[in-house]
Design an enzyme around this catalytic site. Structure first.
Site, PDB file in Angstrom:
ATOM      1  N   LYS A 126      -4.236   5.896   8.454  1.00  0.00           N
ATOM      2  CA  LYS A 126      -4.946   6.644   7.162  1.00  0.00           C
ATOM      3  C   LYS A 126      -5.269   7.750   7.907  1.00  0.00           C
ATOM      4  CE  LYS A 126      -7.162   2.596   4.991  1.00  0.00           C
ATOM      5  NZ  LYS A 126      -8.518   2.171   3.973  1.00  0.00           N
ATOM      6  N   ARG A 146       0.798  -1.318  -0.121  1.00  0.00           N
ATOM      7  CA  ARG A 146      -0.028  -0.025   0.090  1.00  0.00           C
ATOM      8  C   ARG A 146       0.945   1.081   0.085  1.00  0.00           C
ATOM      9  NH1 ARG A 146      -4.288   0.114   4.619  1.00  0.00           N
ATOM     10  NH2 ARG A 146      -2.709   0.957   5.991  1.00  0.00           N
ATOM     11  N   SER A 154     -12.720  -3.509   0.472  1.00  0.00           N
ATOM     12  CA  SER A 154     -12.846  -2.761   1.899  1.00  0.00           C
ATOM     13  C   SER A 154     -14.326  -2.616   2.049  1.00  0.00           C
ATOM     14  CB  SER A 154     -11.947  -1.541   1.959  1.00  0.00           C
ATOM     15  OG  SER A 154     -10.703  -1.887   2.038  1.00  0.00           O
TER      16      SER A 154
END
Length: 214
Positions: A138, A40, A109
């Site tokens: 995040k 990611r 997700s």
């Protein structure tokens, strides 16, 4: 059996311009028994994301690890990864599947029960649900779903369910027992002094909590 630990290699924790560190970390996790990893690199440009994914795919090509690329089905395909993971604002599962056909995986997700129910009707290979707890990886996290939300999600689907968001070694047992098939972990793995040893601890908890093989 679906892998019980899902390591998230995140560029908020690993510098995107140091691919050797990504490879070394992935190798340590693989050696400890982790069989599912996600790259990611949201802060990196497309070229850097592809370079990291290709380096990891190459390093893991002769192992039992499945490498998933976050968001970018095109990069997953070009890198020769094992699949792509899409969010609620990325390509839909069907669109990602059109790019990443079998045997590649498509994960999705979800953050609400309605989203879980919708994902259950798709060809997704697994459903991630969260955040279970507050997360630091995040910048704009979704609302917490908590343990009770996880139990509701478990009742809503038979697909493999990956719990994500703020999970630590201390909360792992509770999360497994609430219905998670796998735990997606970033900070608690990558910030550990020995990420490989920390992965082994998670796998041991999974073996005790849900009878997963070590």
């Amino acid at each position: 059996m679906f892998p019980t630990l899902y390591a998230i290699l995140d560029d908020s924790l690993i510098p995107a311009d140091e691919p050797a560190r990504w490879v070394a970390l992935a190798a340590a996790l693989e050696d400890s028994g982790c069989r599912l990893m996600q790259v990611r690199a949201k802060q990196a440009d497309s070229r850097t994301q592809l370079e990291i994914a290709m380096e990891l795919a190459r390093a893991l090509s002769f192992t039992r690890v499945r490498l998933i690329v976050n968001d970018r089905a095109d990069i997953a395909l070009l890198a020769g990864a094992g699949g792509v993971h899409v969010g609620q604002h990325d390509l839909g599962v069907a669109q990602a599947r059109a790019i990443c056909g079998a045997p590649m995986w498509v994960g999705v997700s979800t953050h609400t029960l309605d989203q879980v129910l919708a994902a259950d009707q798709t060809s997704a290979d697994y459903i991630a649900f969260g955040p279970i707890f507050p997360t630091t990886t995040k910048s704009k996290p979704d609302a917490l779903v908590g343990i009770e939300g996880l139990r509701a999600a478990r009742a809503a689907t038979r697909k493999p369910l990956v719990a994500i968001g703020g999970i630590t070694l201390e909360s792992a047992r509770e999360v497994y027992r609430a219905g998670a098939d796998s735990l997606a972990v970033a900070s608690d793995l990558l910030r550990a002094k020995n990420p490989g040893a920390r992965a082994e601890e998670y796998l041991a908890i999974a073996a005790e909590a849900i009878g997963a093989p070590r």
